[in-house]
Design a protein around this motif. Sequence first.
Motif, PDB file in Angstrom:
ATOM      1  N   TRP A  14       0.848  -1.201   0.000  1.00 38.72           N
ATOM      2  CA  TRP A  14       0.000   0.000   0.000  1.00 38.72           C
ATOM      3  C   TRP A  14       0.885   1.253   0.000  1.00 38.72           C
ATOM      4  N   ALA A  15       1.913   1.229   0.850  1.00 38.40           N
ATOM      5  CA  ALA A  15       2.805   2.384   0.972  1.00 38.40           C
ATOM      6  C   ALA A  15       3.592   2.603  -0.326  1.00 38.40           C
ATOM      7  N   ILE A  16       4.032   1.519  -0.945  1.00 35.04           N
ATOM      8  CA  ILE A  16       4.762   1.666  -2.215  1.00 35.04           C
ATOM      9  C   ILE A  16       3.814   2.204  -3.282  1.00 35.04           C
ATOM     10  N   GLY A  17       2.594   1.690  -3.288  1.00 35.24           N
ATOM     11  CA  GLY A  17       1.587   2.175  -4.239  1.00 35.24           C
ATOM     12  C   GLY A  17       1.349   3.662  -4.086  1.00 35.24           C
ATOM     13  N   LYS A  18       1.318   4.109  -2.841  1.00 34.05           N
ATOM     14  CA  LYS A  18       1.113   5.528  -2.576  1.00 34.05           C
ATOM     15  C   LYS A  18       2.277   6.353  -3.140  1.00 34.05           C
ATOM     16  N   GLU A  19       3.480   5.827  -2.976  1.00 35.18           N
ATOM     17  CA  GLU A  19       4.668   6.484  -3.533  1.00 35.18           C
ATOM     18  C   GLU A  19       4.578   6.579  -5.065  1.00 35.18           C
ATOM     19  N   ILE A  20       4.213   5.440  -5.676  1.00 34.26           N
ATOM     20  CA  ILE A  20       4.145   5.402  -7.145  1.00 34.26           C
ATOM     21  C   ILE A  20       3.117   6.418  -7.647  1.00 34.26           C
ATOM     22  N   ALA A  21       2.030   6.556  -6.897  1.00 35.27           N
ATOM     23  CA  ALA A  21       0.968   7.485  -7.312  1.00 35.27           C
ATOM     24  C   ALA A  21       1.467   8.922  -7.389  1.00 35.27           C
ATOM     25  N   SER A  22       2.505   9.232  -6.622  1.00 34.18           N
ATOM     26  CA  SER A  22       2.993  10.609  -6.646  1.00 34.18           C
ATOM     27  C   SER A  22       4.304  10.758  -7.420  1.00 34.18           C
ATOM     28  N   PHE A  23       4.711   9.689  -8.100  1.00 38.11           N
ATOM     29  CA  PHE A  23       5.964   9.712  -8.860  1.00 38.11           C
ATOM     30  C   PHE A  23       5.770  10.411 -10.197  1.00 38.11           C
ATOM     31  N   ARG A  24       6.440  11.553 -10.350  1.00 36.76           N
ATOM     32  CA  ARG A  24       6.281  12.338 -11.577  1.00 36.76           C
ATOM     33  C   ARG A  24       7.381  12.013 -12.560  1.00 36.76           C
ATOM     34  N   ALA A  25       6.971  11.722 -13.806  1.00 38.00           N
ATOM     35  CA  ALA A  25       7.963  11.425 -14.842  1.00 38.00           C
ATOM     36  C   ALA A  25       7.294  11.525 -16.206  1.00 38.00           C
ATOM     37  N   GLY A  26       8.007  11.113 -17.236  1.00 38.24           N
ATOM     38  CA  GLY A  26       7.444  11.100 -18.576  1.00 38.24           C
ATOM     39  C   GLY A  26       7.525  12.458 -19.238  1.00 38.24           C
ATOM     40  N   PRO A  27       7.203  12.521 -20.537  1.00 35.74           N
ATOM     41  CA  PRO A  27       7.352  13.761 -21.290  1.00 35.74           C
ATOM     42  C   PRO A  27       6.493  14.912 -20.751  1.00 35.74           C
ATOM     43  N   PHE A  28       5.401  14.622 -20.060  1.00 31.70           N
ATOM     44  CA  PHE A  28       4.549  15.680 -19.517  1.00 31.70           C
ATOM     45  C   PHE A  28       4.761  15.896 -18.019  1.00 31.70           C
ATOM     46  N   ASP A  29       5.727  15.166 -17.450  1.00 29.66           N
ATOM     47  CA  ASP A  29       5.994  15.253 -16.022  1.00 29.66           C
ATOM     48  C   ASP A  29       4.732  15.020 -15.189  1.00 29.66           C
ATOM     49  N   PHE A  30       3.993  13.995 -15.558  1.00 33.00           N
ATOM     50  CA  PHE A  30       2.753  13.649 -14.872  1.00 33.00           C
ATOM     51  C   PHE A  30       3.002  12.626 -13.775  1.00 33.00           C
ATOM     52  N   SER A  31       2.174  12.669 -12.764  1.00 34.95           N
ATOM     53  CA  SER A  31       2.052  11.541 -11.848  1.00 34.95           C
ATOM     54  C   SER A  31       0.567  11.210 -11.773  1.00 34.95           C
TER      55      SER A  31
END
Lengths: 103, 279
Positions: free
Chosen positions: B170-187
């Motif tokens: 759950w905690a890792i999932g929460k981290e991934i949800a806020s991980f910004r990347a990609g050409p649009f810098d989206f999370s």
Amino acid sequence: MADPMKIRAQIKGDVCDIRVLMSHPMETGQRKDADGKTIPAHFIQTLTVALNGKTVVSGQTAAAVSRNPVFGFKVRGAKPGDKVTVSWTDNRGAKRSDETTVA
Amino acid sequence: MRTLHAIGACGAVAALSLTSGAFAQADSIDHAKADAEFAKFRAEMEASNPAELNEMKGEGLWNAKRGPKNASLAETCDLGLGIGKVEGAYVASPRYYPDADKVMDMERRIVWCMVEKQGFKFEDIARKPFQGPNDANAPEITDLVTFVAGQSRNMKFAVPMKEPKVKEAWAIGKEIASFRAGPFDFSCNTCHGTDGKRIRMQNLPNLARPEGAIRGVLGWPGYRMTGGVMLTSQWRMNDCFRQQRFPEPKYVSDTITYLLTYMTGTANGQLYKGPGIKR
């Protein structure tokens, strides 16, 4: 062999509400596949609903009906325990018939 | 020419202010009322959801002896509540499975059973795990997930959050949800991390809150009326990555399990209504 239908028949007031879910690709014959080839038409053409063996609905359908279509009918005079039979045939001659009892 | 340009510029200004006026108006739409209208439409469609056809097929697959080991999932597969027990298994996943030493969501667990118990090759399942717009039938795994999900209809989500491995996922999932990347810098949180956001007419749920998270998991697996295809939450999560212009995760990857644990765990205690129907 086509996949089975799912039929529900319930008495609601003085009418029997019949709902049928059919599993069918319902190809219009207008679509093309990834190689640009036309996907041949494949759709349900005739449809009948029988109550205790007596046809109460008889109809024709065409290519404009969606994939996995849902049909609803209201039939008067059905009693719990009556047998509802739904059958279809498609344009390639495939047939399917399923039945349920009125609840 | 000079005057014409000036008029042109003037026109542009006028048009701009008009547009922003229109936006202001759109914002004042009663979202609750619009949602209620859409909910009515959904209720109508749910009464005859073609997903039930997939449930029927899935039930047949669940009970059939299949694969190189000629075993049925009903006799060999433990979805977390005991071998062959499907009632309530969907709302109690993702969960930790000691035999695999992994936290798995339902689709991943069924794939695991198909590989371990029935002897199917993972590559064969992963080659085409989702129904495409030109496919008349959904893959078997989709039918299986839909069947299992249907066996949790009208039950409350009960992801075992006390289990340390689930908590970690759950905690890792929460981290991934806020991980910004990609050409649009989206999370994920760019769109789903705060209240009251929308894309065009789509209100976006805030996945950090239970009432938002439930909207992310409710109705999956779902029958999509556009194209008439049955899709699972694995597909939906992959599509989120696609929309963010990320590379799509591999089929049944850790990433998706973690995100589903985050969303489903956050939605715990709320009612699951079974396989859904989508636009």
